[in-house]
Design a protein around this motif. Sequence first.
Motif, PDB file in Angstrom:
ATOM      1  N   LEU A 138       0.826  -1.200   0.000  1.00  0.00           N
ATOM      2  CA  LEU A 138       0.000   0.000   0.000  1.00  0.00           C
ATOM      3  C   LEU A 138       0.865   1.257   0.000  1.00  0.00           C
ATOM      4  CD1 LEU A 138      -2.764   1.369   0.165  1.00  0.00           C
ATOM      5  CD2 LEU A 138      -2.679   1.076   2.655  1.00  0.00           C
ATOM      6  N   ALA A 139       1.897   1.261   0.832  1.00  0.00           N
ATOM      7  CA  ALA A 139       2.771   2.433   0.900  1.00  0.00           C
ATOM      8  C   ALA A 139       3.543   2.621  -0.403  1.00  0.00           C
ATOM      9  CB  ALA A 139       3.745   2.292   2.074  1.00  0.00           C
ATOM     10  N   GLY A 140       4.054   1.520  -0.963  1.00  0.00           N
ATOM     11  CA  GLY A 140       4.821   1.615  -2.199  1.00  0.00           C
ATOM     12  C   GLY A 140       3.995   2.121  -3.363  1.00  0.00           C
ATOM     13  N   SER A 141       2.768   1.610  -3.470  1.00  0.00           N
ATOM     14  CA  SER A 141       1.869   2.088  -4.525  1.00  0.00           C
ATOM     15  C   SER A 141       1.375   3.493  -4.218  1.00  0.00           C
ATOM     16  CB  SER A 141       0.667   1.144  -4.662  1.00  0.00           C
ATOM     17  OG  SER A 141       1.087  -0.165  -4.974  1.00  0.00           O
ATOM     18  N   GLY A 142       1.150   3.756  -2.928  1.00  0.00           N
ATOM     19  CA  GLY A 142       0.630   5.056  -2.526  1.00  0.00           C
ATOM     20  C   GLY A 142       1.587   6.198  -2.806  1.00  0.00           C
ATOM     21  N   VAL A 143       2.887   5.960  -2.664  1.00  0.00           N
ATOM     22  CA  VAL A 143       3.862   7.007  -2.974  1.00  0.00           C
ATOM     23  C   VAL A 143       3.760   7.390  -4.448  1.00  0.00           C
ATOM     24  CG1 VAL A 143       6.323   7.529  -3.188  1.00  0.00           C
ATOM     25  CG2 VAL A 143       5.457   6.442  -1.119  1.00  0.00           C
ATOM     26  N   GLY A 144       3.647   6.377  -5.317  1.00  0.00           N
ATOM     27  CA  GLY A 144       3.457   6.662  -6.735  1.00  0.00           C
ATOM     28  C   GLY A 144       2.179   7.444  -6.980  1.00  0.00           C
ATOM     29  N   TRP A 145       1.123   7.097  -6.277  1.00  0.00           N
ATOM     30  CA  TRP A 145      -0.166   7.777  -6.402  1.00  0.00           C
ATOM     31  C   TRP A 145      -0.044   9.236  -5.962  1.00  0.00           C
ATOM     32  CZ3 TRP A 145      -4.325   4.633  -8.011  1.00  0.00           C
ATOM     33  CH2 TRP A 145      -5.589   5.239  -8.036  1.00  0.00           C
TER      34      TRP A 145
END
Length: 463
Positions: free
Chosen positions: A44-51
Amino acid sequence: MPATSTGPLGSTGPTVPATGLDRHLTRTERLDRLPFTSKHRRLLAGSGVGWALDAMDVGLISFVLTALARQWQLSPTEVSWIASIGSLGMAVGATLGGLLADRIGRRQVFALTLLVYGLATGASALAGSVAVLMALRFVVGLGLGSELPVASTLISEYSPAHIRGRVVVGLESFWAIGWILAALIGYFVIPGSADGWRWAMALGVVPALYALVVRATLPESVRFLESKGRYAEAESAVRSFEEPAGVPAPDHAPDAAIDAPVAPTGPVPGLWSSRYRLRTASLWAVWFCVNFSYYGAFIWLPSLLFAQGFDMVKSFEYTLWITLAQLPGYAVSAWLIEAWGRRATLTTFLIGSACAAGAFGMASSVPAILAAGCALSFFNLGAWGALYAVTPEIYPTVMRGTGSGASAGFGRIASILAPLAVPPLKAAGGTGLVFTTFAVAFAIAAFSALGLPELRGKELEEL
Protein backbone atom coordinates in the motif's frame (compact mmCIF):
# COMPACT_ATOMS: atom_id res chain seq x y z
CA MET A 1 -2.38 -20.72 17.61
CA PRO A 2 -4.35 -18.97 14.88
CA ALA A 3 -2.80 -15.81 13.50
CA THR A 4 -4.74 -12.57 13.38
CA SER A 5 -3.73 -9.03 12.64
CA THR A 6 -5.13 -5.59 13.14
CA GLY A 7 -3.87 -3.24 10.47
CA PRO A 8 -3.89 0.53 10.25
CA LEU A 9 -7.12 0.35 8.29
CA GLY A 10 -9.01 -0.52 11.42
CA SER A 11 -9.98 -4.10 10.61
CA THR A 12 -9.04 -7.29 12.41
CA GLY A 13 -8.42 -10.01 9.91
CA PRO A 14 -10.08 -13.41 9.84
CA THR A 15 -8.53 -16.35 11.61
CA VAL A 16 -5.75 -17.83 9.52
CA PRO A 17 -4.98 -21.53 10.05
CA ALA A 18 -1.52 -22.31 11.37
CA THR A 19 -1.63 -25.66 9.56
CA GLY A 20 -1.92 -26.48 5.91
CA LEU A 21 -5.50 -27.81 6.17
CA ASP A 22 -6.87 -25.44 3.53
CA ARG A 23 -4.51 -26.37 0.72
CA HIS A 24 -7.43 -26.99 -1.62
CA LEU A 25 -8.00 -23.23 -1.82
CA THR A 26 -6.93 -21.39 -4.94
CA ARG A 27 -4.14 -18.87 -4.59
CA THR A 28 -6.56 -15.99 -4.86
CA GLU A 29 -8.75 -17.52 -2.14
CA ARG A 30 -5.64 -17.87 0.02
CA LEU A 31 -4.97 -14.15 -0.46
CA ASP A 32 -8.59 -13.23 0.29
CA ARG A 33 -8.63 -14.98 3.69
CA LEU A 34 -5.46 -13.31 5.01
CA PRO A 35 -5.40 -10.58 7.66
CA PHE A 36 -3.85 -7.19 6.91
CA THR A 37 -0.12 -7.73 7.49
CA SER A 38 3.13 -5.80 7.17
CA LYS A 39 3.39 -7.08 3.58
CA HIS A 40 0.09 -5.45 2.67
CA ARG A 41 1.22 -2.28 4.40
CA ARG A 42 4.40 -2.14 2.32
CA LEU A 43 2.46 -2.75 -0.90
CA LEU A 44 0.00 0.00 0.00
CA ALA A 45 2.77 2.43 0.90
CA GLY A 46 4.82 1.62 -2.20
CA SER A 47 1.87 2.09 -4.52
CA GLY A 48 0.63 5.06 -2.53
CA VAL A 49 3.86 7.01 -2.97
CA GLY A 50 3.46 6.66 -6.73
CA TRP A 51 -0.17 7.78 -6.40
CA ALA A 52 0.84 10.83 -4.35
CA LEU A 53 3.43 11.80 -6.95
CA ASP A 54 0.69 11.62 -9.59
CA ALA A 55 -1.48 13.95 -7.56
CA MET A 56 1.42 16.32 -6.99
CA ASP A 57 1.86 16.65 -10.74
CA VAL A 58 -1.85 17.25 -11.40
CA GLY A 59 -2.00 19.74 -8.55
CA LEU A 60 1.12 21.62 -9.60
CA ILE A 61 -0.30 22.57 -12.98
CA SER A 62 -3.22 24.39 -11.32
CA PHE A 63 -0.75 26.64 -9.47
CA VAL A 64 1.65 26.93 -12.41
CA LEU A 65 -1.19 28.14 -14.67
CA THR A 66 -1.97 31.02 -12.32
CA ALA A 67 1.65 32.20 -12.48
CA LEU A 68 2.01 31.56 -16.22
CA ALA A 69 -1.17 33.44 -17.09
CA ARG A 70 0.35 36.53 -15.52
CA GLN A 71 3.96 36.05 -16.71
CA TRP A 72 3.21 35.00 -20.31
CA GLN A 73 0.07 37.15 -20.61
CA LEU A 74 -2.04 34.13 -21.53
CA SER A 75 -5.68 34.38 -22.54
CA PRO A 76 -8.30 32.27 -20.70
CA THR A 77 -8.52 30.08 -23.82
CA GLU A 78 -4.76 29.37 -23.78
CA VAL A 79 -4.91 28.56 -20.07
CA SER A 80 -7.82 26.20 -20.72
CA TRP A 81 -5.96 24.35 -23.45
CA ILE A 82 -2.82 23.91 -21.33
CA ALA A 83 -5.03 22.45 -18.59
CA SER A 84 -7.00 20.25 -20.98
CA ILE A 85 -4.17 18.85 -23.08
CA GLY A 86 -2.90 16.83 -20.13
CA SER A 87 -6.36 15.32 -19.74
CA LEU A 88 -6.36 14.39 -23.43
CA GLY A 89 -3.15 12.46 -22.80
CA MET A 90 -4.74 10.88 -19.72
CA ALA A 91 -7.73 9.72 -21.78
CA VAL A 92 -5.45 7.96 -24.26
CA GLY A 93 -3.12 6.71 -21.53
CA ALA A 94 -5.86 5.24 -19.34
CA THR A 95 -7.19 3.12 -22.19
CA LEU A 96 -3.77 1.98 -23.38
CA GLY A 97 -2.52 1.42 -19.83
CA GLY A 98 -5.41 -0.87 -19.00
CA LEU A 99 -4.89 -2.92 -22.15
CA LEU A 100 -1.16 -3.20 -21.48
CA ALA A 101 -1.76 -4.18 -17.85
CA ASP A 102 -3.78 -7.20 -18.99
CA ARG A 103 -0.99 -8.16 -21.41
CA ILE A 104 2.39 -7.38 -19.85
CA GLY A 105 1.49 -7.02 -16.18
CA ARG A 106 0.36 -4.47 -13.61
CA ARG A 107 3.79 -3.78 -12.11
CA GLN A 108 5.50 -3.29 -15.47
CA VAL A 109 2.98 -0.68 -16.59
CA PHE A 110 3.05 1.04 -13.18
CA ALA A 111 6.83 1.52 -13.35
CA LEU A 112 6.83 2.51 -17.03
CA THR A 113 4.19 5.20 -16.56
CA LEU A 114 5.99 6.72 -13.58
CA LEU A 115 9.10 6.99 -15.73
CA VAL A 116 7.26 8.58 -18.66
CA TYR A 117 5.39 11.29 -16.83
CA GLY A 118 8.25 12.03 -14.43
CA LEU A 119 10.67 12.77 -17.25
CA ALA A 120 8.07 14.79 -19.16
CA THR A 121 7.21 16.87 -16.10
CA GLY A 122 10.87 17.63 -15.46
CA ALA A 123 11.31 18.64 -19.10
CA SER A 124 8.32 21.01 -18.77
CA ALA A 125 10.47 23.19 -16.55
CA LEU A 126 12.48 24.12 -19.65
CA ALA A 127 9.47 24.98 -21.84
CA GLY A 128 9.74 28.37 -23.53
CA SER A 129 6.44 28.52 -25.36
CA VAL A 130 2.83 27.46 -25.02
CA ALA A 131 3.20 24.91 -27.84
CA VAL A 132 6.17 23.15 -26.20
CA LEU A 133 4.48 23.14 -22.81
CA MET A 134 1.31 21.67 -24.31
CA ALA A 135 3.26 18.91 -26.08
CA LEU A 136 5.00 17.95 -22.84
CA ARG A 137 1.76 18.10 -20.86
CA PHE A 138 0.23 15.63 -23.33
CA VAL A 139 3.08 13.18 -22.66
CA VAL A 140 2.67 13.75 -18.91
CA GLY A 141 -1.01 12.89 -19.32
CA LEU A 142 -0.18 9.65 -21.14
CA GLY A 143 1.82 8.47 -18.13
CA LEU A 144 -0.63 9.70 -15.50
CA GLY A 145 -3.65 8.23 -17.25
CA SER A 146 -2.01 4.83 -17.60
CA GLU A 147 -0.79 4.64 -14.02
CA LEU A 148 -3.90 5.37 -11.95
CA PRO A 149 -6.21 2.49 -12.97
CA VAL A 150 -3.28 0.07 -13.01
CA ALA A 151 -2.23 0.88 -9.44
CA SER A 152 -5.77 0.53 -8.09
CA THR A 153 -6.16 -2.80 -9.92
CA LEU A 154 -2.93 -4.15 -8.39
CA ILE A 155 -3.94 -3.12 -4.88
CA SER A 156 -7.45 -4.52 -5.32
CA GLU A 157 -6.14 -7.90 -6.46
CA TYR A 158 -3.89 -8.30 -3.40
CA SER A 159 -6.27 -6.98 -0.73
CA PRO A 160 -8.14 -9.39 1.56
CA ALA A 161 -11.80 -9.56 0.57
CA HIS A 162 -13.13 -8.33 3.93
CA ILE A 163 -11.25 -4.99 3.71
CA ARG A 164 -10.56 -4.70 -0.02
CA GLY A 165 -12.60 -1.52 -0.46
CA ARG A 166 -11.00 0.09 2.56
CA VAL A 167 -7.49 -0.66 1.30
CA VAL A 168 -8.23 0.81 -2.14
CA VAL A 169 -9.64 3.96 -0.51
CA GLY A 170 -6.44 4.02 1.56
CA LEU A 171 -4.49 4.04 -1.69
CA GLU A 172 -6.65 6.86 -3.07
CA SER A 173 -6.04 8.89 0.12
CA PHE A 174 -2.44 9.33 -1.00
CA TRP A 175 -3.92 11.63 -3.66
CA ALA A 176 -4.63 14.15 -0.91
CA ILE A 177 -1.02 13.95 0.24
CA GLY A 178 0.16 14.71 -3.28
CA TRP A 179 -2.24 17.65 -3.64
CA ILE A 180 -1.09 19.03 -0.29
CA LEU A 181 2.52 18.77 -1.48
CA ALA A 182 1.53 20.62 -4.66
CA ALA A 183 -0.22 23.31 -2.63
CA LEU A 184 2.84 23.72 -0.39
CA ILE A 185 5.12 23.99 -3.43
CA GLY A 186 2.68 26.44 -4.97
CA TYR A 187 2.61 28.54 -1.81
CA PHE A 188 6.34 28.55 -0.99
CA VAL A 189 8.15 28.02 -4.33
CA ILE A 190 6.16 29.52 -7.21
CA PRO A 191 5.71 33.08 -5.84
CA GLY A 192 9.39 33.24 -4.85
CA SER A 193 10.71 34.31 -8.24
CA ALA A 194 9.84 34.70 -11.90
CA ASP A 195 11.17 31.17 -12.45
CA GLY A 196 9.37 29.73 -9.43
CA TRP A 197 7.02 27.76 -11.65
CA ARG A 198 10.03 26.20 -13.43
CA TRP A 199 11.50 25.02 -10.14
CA ALA A 200 8.11 23.59 -9.20
CA MET A 201 7.91 21.61 -12.44
CA ALA A 202 11.50 20.42 -12.02
CA LEU A 203 10.45 18.68 -8.80
CA GLY A 204 8.14 16.57 -10.95
CA VAL A 205 11.10 14.47 -12.11
CA VAL A 206 10.96 12.58 -8.79
CA PRO A 207 8.46 9.98 -10.14
CA ALA A 208 11.00 8.94 -12.79
CA LEU A 209 13.43 8.00 -10.02
CA TYR A 210 10.72 6.28 -8.02
CA ALA A 211 9.92 4.07 -11.02
CA LEU A 212 13.11 2.13 -10.24
CA VAL A 213 11.85 1.43 -6.73
CA VAL A 214 8.49 0.22 -8.05
CA ARG A 215 10.12 -2.10 -10.55
CA ALA A 216 12.42 -3.60 -7.92
CA THR A 217 10.16 -3.93 -4.88
CA LEU A 218 6.47 -4.25 -5.77
CA PRO A 219 5.03 -7.71 -6.56
CA GLU A 220 3.27 -8.59 -9.79
CA SER A 221 -0.42 -9.47 -9.62
CA VAL A 222 -0.99 -13.15 -8.75
CA ARG A 223 -4.08 -13.24 -10.95
CA PHE A 224 -2.11 -11.86 -13.89
CA LEU A 225 0.74 -14.36 -13.36
CA GLU A 226 -1.71 -17.28 -13.28
CA SER A 227 -3.47 -16.05 -16.41
CA LYS A 228 -0.10 -16.28 -18.17
CA GLY A 229 0.74 -19.73 -16.79
CA ARG A 230 3.56 -18.39 -14.56
CA TYR A 231 2.56 -20.54 -11.58
CA ALA A 232 5.92 -20.64 -9.79
CA GLU A 233 6.03 -16.83 -9.66
CA ALA A 234 2.39 -16.71 -8.56
CA GLU A 235 3.05 -19.19 -5.75
CA SER A 236 6.11 -17.23 -4.62
CA ALA A 237 4.07 -14.02 -4.51
CA VAL A 238 1.31 -15.64 -2.44
CA ARG A 239 3.84 -17.13 -0.03
CA SER A 240 5.40 -13.72 0.50
CA PHE A 241 2.01 -12.54 1.82
CA GLU A 242 1.19 -15.73 3.78
CA GLU A 243 4.47 -15.95 5.67
CA PRO A 244 3.94 -12.77 7.75
CA ALA A 245 0.56 -14.25 8.80
CA GLY A 246 2.14 -17.56 9.87
CA VAL A 247 0.57 -19.72 7.16
CA PRO A 248 2.66 -22.79 6.22
CA ALA A 249 3.58 -23.64 2.66
CA PRO A 250 1.38 -26.10 0.71
CA ASP A 251 2.77 -29.58 0.11
CA HIS A 252 2.68 -29.53 -3.70
CA ALA A 253 5.23 -28.24 -6.19
CA PRO A 254 5.35 -24.43 -6.32
CA ASP A 255 4.86 -24.40 -10.10
CA ALA A 256 1.68 -26.49 -9.96
CA ALA A 257 -1.43 -25.20 -11.67
CA ILE A 258 -3.81 -26.87 -9.19
CA ASP A 259 -4.24 -23.70 -7.15
CA ALA A 260 -5.11 -21.59 -10.17
CA PRO A 261 -8.71 -20.87 -11.16
CA VAL A 262 -10.06 -22.85 -14.10
CA ALA A 263 -9.31 -21.03 -17.34
CA PRO A 264 -12.32 -19.79 -19.29
CA THR A 265 -13.31 -22.10 -22.13
CA GLY A 266 -15.27 -19.60 -24.22
CA PRO A 267 -14.46 -16.15 -25.58
CA VAL A 268 -13.77 -13.37 -23.08
CA PRO A 269 -16.96 -11.31 -22.66
CA GLY A 270 -16.84 -7.69 -23.76
CA LEU A 271 -17.45 -4.63 -21.65
CA TRP A 272 -20.75 -4.11 -23.48
CA SER A 273 -21.90 -7.75 -23.46
CA SER A 274 -25.29 -8.41 -21.88
CA ARG A 275 -23.63 -9.50 -18.64
CA TYR A 276 -21.70 -6.26 -18.12
CA ARG A 277 -23.68 -3.68 -20.10
CA LEU A 278 -25.52 -2.02 -17.19
CA ARG A 279 -22.50 -1.84 -14.92
CA THR A 280 -20.30 -0.49 -17.73
CA ALA A 281 -22.81 2.22 -18.66
CA SER A 282 -23.29 3.19 -15.02
CA LEU A 283 -19.57 3.22 -14.31
CA TRP A 284 -18.72 5.29 -17.37
CA ALA A 285 -21.40 7.86 -16.49
CA VAL A 286 -20.04 8.22 -12.95
CA TRP A 287 -16.46 8.53 -14.18
CA PHE A 288 -17.47 11.14 -16.76
CA CYS A 289 -19.44 13.36 -14.38
CA VAL A 290 -16.97 13.15 -11.50
CA ASN A 291 -14.06 13.98 -13.80
CA PHE A 292 -15.95 16.92 -15.27
CA SER A 293 -16.69 18.47 -11.90
CA TYR A 294 -13.38 17.67 -10.23
CA TYR A 295 -11.06 18.92 -12.96
CA GLY A 296 -13.28 21.87 -13.77
CA ALA A 297 -13.30 22.98 -10.14
CA PHE A 298 -9.87 22.13 -8.81
CA ILE A 299 -7.68 22.89 -11.82
CA TRP A 300 -9.25 26.34 -11.99
CA LEU A 301 -9.62 26.94 -8.24
CA PRO A 302 -6.47 29.07 -7.66
CA SER A 303 -7.20 31.07 -10.83
CA LEU A 304 -10.86 31.59 -9.90
CA LEU A 305 -9.87 32.84 -6.46
CA PHE A 306 -7.26 35.11 -8.05
CA ALA A 307 -9.90 36.47 -10.44
CA GLN A 308 -12.18 37.26 -7.47
CA GLY A 309 -9.64 39.81 -6.23
CA PHE A 310 -7.35 37.80 -3.97
CA ASP A 311 -3.63 38.14 -4.66
CA MET A 312 -1.72 35.09 -5.89
CA VAL A 313 -0.23 34.18 -2.51
CA LYS A 314 -3.60 34.47 -0.75
CA SER A 315 -5.30 32.43 -3.50
CA PHE A 316 -2.70 29.69 -3.05
CA GLU A 317 -3.15 29.84 0.74
CA TYR A 318 -6.92 29.37 0.51
CA THR A 319 -6.44 26.51 -1.95
CA LEU A 320 -4.07 24.84 0.54
CA TRP A 321 -6.67 25.02 3.32
CA ILE A 322 -9.36 23.65 1.04
CA THR A 323 -7.04 20.82 -0.05
CA LEU A 324 -6.42 19.74 3.55
CA ALA A 325 -10.11 18.79 3.83
CA GLN A 326 -9.47 15.92 1.41
CA LEU A 327 -7.85 13.82 4.14
CA PRO A 328 -10.89 13.46 6.45
CA GLY A 329 -13.01 12.85 3.35
CA TYR A 330 -10.92 9.81 2.51
CA ALA A 331 -10.91 8.62 6.12
CA VAL A 332 -14.71 8.67 6.41
CA SER A 333 -15.12 7.06 2.98
CA ALA A 334 -12.66 4.28 3.92
CA TRP A 335 -14.71 3.44 7.01
CA LEU A 336 -18.13 3.69 5.38
CA ILE A 337 -17.23 1.62 2.32
CA GLU A 338 -17.07 -1.55 4.44
CA ALA A 339 -19.72 -0.48 6.98
CA TRP A 340 -22.35 0.73 4.48
CA GLY A 341 -21.13 -0.77 1.23
CA ARG A 342 -19.70 0.60 -2.00
CA ARG A 343 -22.84 1.86 -3.69
CA ALA A 344 -24.31 3.63 -0.64
CA THR A 345 -21.00 5.32 0.18
CA LEU A 346 -20.38 6.45 -3.38
CA THR A 347 -23.91 7.79 -3.80
CA THR A 348 -23.84 9.65 -0.46
CA PHE A 349 -20.54 11.36 -1.19
CA LEU A 350 -21.69 12.35 -4.67
CA ILE A 351 -24.85 13.94 -3.27
CA GLY A 352 -22.70 15.77 -0.72
CA SER A 353 -20.44 16.95 -3.55
CA ALA A 354 -23.43 18.34 -5.44
CA CYS A 355 -24.61 20.30 -2.41
CA ALA A 356 -21.10 21.61 -1.68
CA ALA A 357 -20.57 22.71 -5.29
CA GLY A 358 -23.84 24.63 -5.23
CA ALA A 359 -22.86 26.29 -1.95
CA PHE A 360 -19.46 27.29 -3.32
CA GLY A 361 -21.09 28.95 -6.30
CA MET A 362 -23.19 31.12 -3.96
CA ALA A 363 -20.38 31.92 -1.48
CA SER A 364 -19.25 35.54 -1.38
CA SER A 365 -17.37 36.00 1.89
CA VAL A 366 -14.02 34.44 2.78
CA PRO A 367 -15.49 32.21 5.56
CA ALA A 368 -18.24 31.00 3.19
CA ILE A 369 -15.73 30.32 0.40
CA LEU A 370 -13.48 28.33 2.73
CA ALA A 371 -16.36 26.38 4.31
CA ALA A 372 -17.94 25.46 0.98
CA GLY A 373 -14.53 24.70 -0.56
CA CYS A 374 -13.59 22.41 2.31
CA ALA A 375 -16.95 20.63 2.04
CA LEU A 376 -16.40 20.17 -1.69
CA SER A 377 -12.94 18.72 -1.04
CA PHE A 378 -14.29 16.42 1.68
CA PHE A 379 -17.17 14.95 -0.32
CA ASN A 380 -15.57 14.97 -3.77
CA LEU A 381 -12.40 13.17 -2.74
CA GLY A 382 -14.36 10.74 -0.58
CA ALA A 383 -16.38 9.94 -3.71
CA TRP A 384 -13.16 9.42 -5.67
CA GLY A 385 -11.99 6.91 -3.06
CA ALA A 386 -15.22 4.93 -3.30
CA LEU A 387 -15.14 5.06 -7.12
CA TYR A 388 -11.62 3.64 -7.29
CA ALA A 389 -12.66 0.87 -4.88
CA VAL A 390 -15.70 -0.06 -7.00
CA THR A 391 -14.08 0.06 -10.44
CA PRO A 392 -11.68 -2.94 -10.39
CA GLU A 393 -14.23 -5.13 -8.59
CA ILE A 394 -16.92 -5.26 -11.25
CA TYR A 395 -14.93 -7.07 -13.96
CA PRO A 396 -13.18 -10.48 -14.03
CA THR A 397 -9.40 -10.88 -14.02
CA VAL A 398 -9.03 -11.30 -17.79
CA MET A 399 -10.61 -7.90 -18.43
CA ARG A 400 -10.09 -6.07 -15.11
CA GLY A 401 -7.29 -3.85 -16.33
CA THR A 402 -9.07 -3.20 -19.61
CA GLY A 403 -12.36 -2.38 -17.88
CA SER A 404 -10.74 -0.10 -15.32
CA GLY A 405 -8.69 1.67 -17.97
CA ALA A 406 -11.64 2.11 -20.35
CA SER A 407 -13.84 3.70 -17.68
CA ALA A 408 -11.01 6.01 -16.61
CA GLY A 409 -10.28 6.85 -20.24
CA PHE A 410 -13.90 7.77 -20.92
CA GLY A 411 -13.91 9.90 -17.79
CA ARG A 412 -10.84 11.75 -19.01
CA ILE A 413 -12.87 13.07 -21.93
CA ALA A 414 -14.79 15.07 -19.35
CA SER A 415 -11.56 16.31 -17.78
CA ILE A 416 -10.61 17.66 -21.23
CA LEU A 417 -13.94 19.43 -21.65
CA ALA A 418 -14.23 20.83 -18.13
CA PRO A 419 -11.30 23.32 -18.16
CA LEU A 420 -12.43 24.49 -21.60
CA ALA A 421 -16.00 24.98 -20.35
CA VAL A 422 -15.09 27.15 -17.35
CA PRO A 423 -14.29 30.44 -19.22
CA PRO A 424 -17.54 30.55 -21.28
CA LEU A 425 -19.62 29.47 -18.27
CA LYS A 426 -18.00 32.14 -16.14
CA ALA A 427 -18.57 34.75 -18.83
CA ALA A 428 -22.23 33.75 -19.13
CA GLY A 429 -23.14 33.59 -15.46
CA GLY A 430 -20.11 34.04 -13.23
CA THR A 431 -18.77 31.62 -10.64
CA GLY A 432 -22.34 30.76 -9.64
CA LEU A 433 -23.16 29.24 -13.04
CA VAL A 434 -19.81 27.41 -13.14
CA PHE A 435 -20.41 25.60 -9.86
CA THR A 436 -24.11 25.05 -10.48
CA THR A 437 -23.06 23.13 -13.60
CA PHE A 438 -20.66 21.07 -11.50
CA ALA A 439 -23.41 20.41 -8.95
CA VAL A 440 -25.72 19.07 -11.70
CA ALA A 441 -22.92 16.78 -12.93
CA PHE A 442 -22.44 15.39 -9.42
CA ALA A 443 -26.18 14.76 -9.12
CA ILE A 444 -26.19 12.82 -12.42
CA ALA A 445 -23.23 10.77 -11.14
CA ALA A 446 -25.12 9.95 -7.92
CA PHE A 447 -28.11 8.68 -9.91
CA SER A 448 -25.85 6.64 -12.21
CA ALA A 449 -24.11 4.98 -9.25
CA LEU A 450 -27.37 3.21 -8.41
CA GLY A 451 -26.76 0.95 -11.44
CA LEU A 452 -23.53 -0.46 -10.01
CA PRO A 453 -23.48 -3.86 -8.26
CA GLU A 454 -22.82 -4.07 -4.52
CA LEU A 455 -19.76 -6.30 -4.00
CA ARG A 456 -18.79 -5.61 -0.38
CA GLY A 457 -16.95 -8.57 1.12
CA LYS A 458 -17.21 -10.69 -2.03
CA GLU A 459 -14.29 -12.33 -3.82
CA LEU A 460 -13.09 -10.78 -7.03
CA GLU A 461 -14.54 -12.47 -10.09
CA GLU A 462 -12.00 -14.65 -11.87
CA LEU A 463 -13.74 -15.56 -15.13
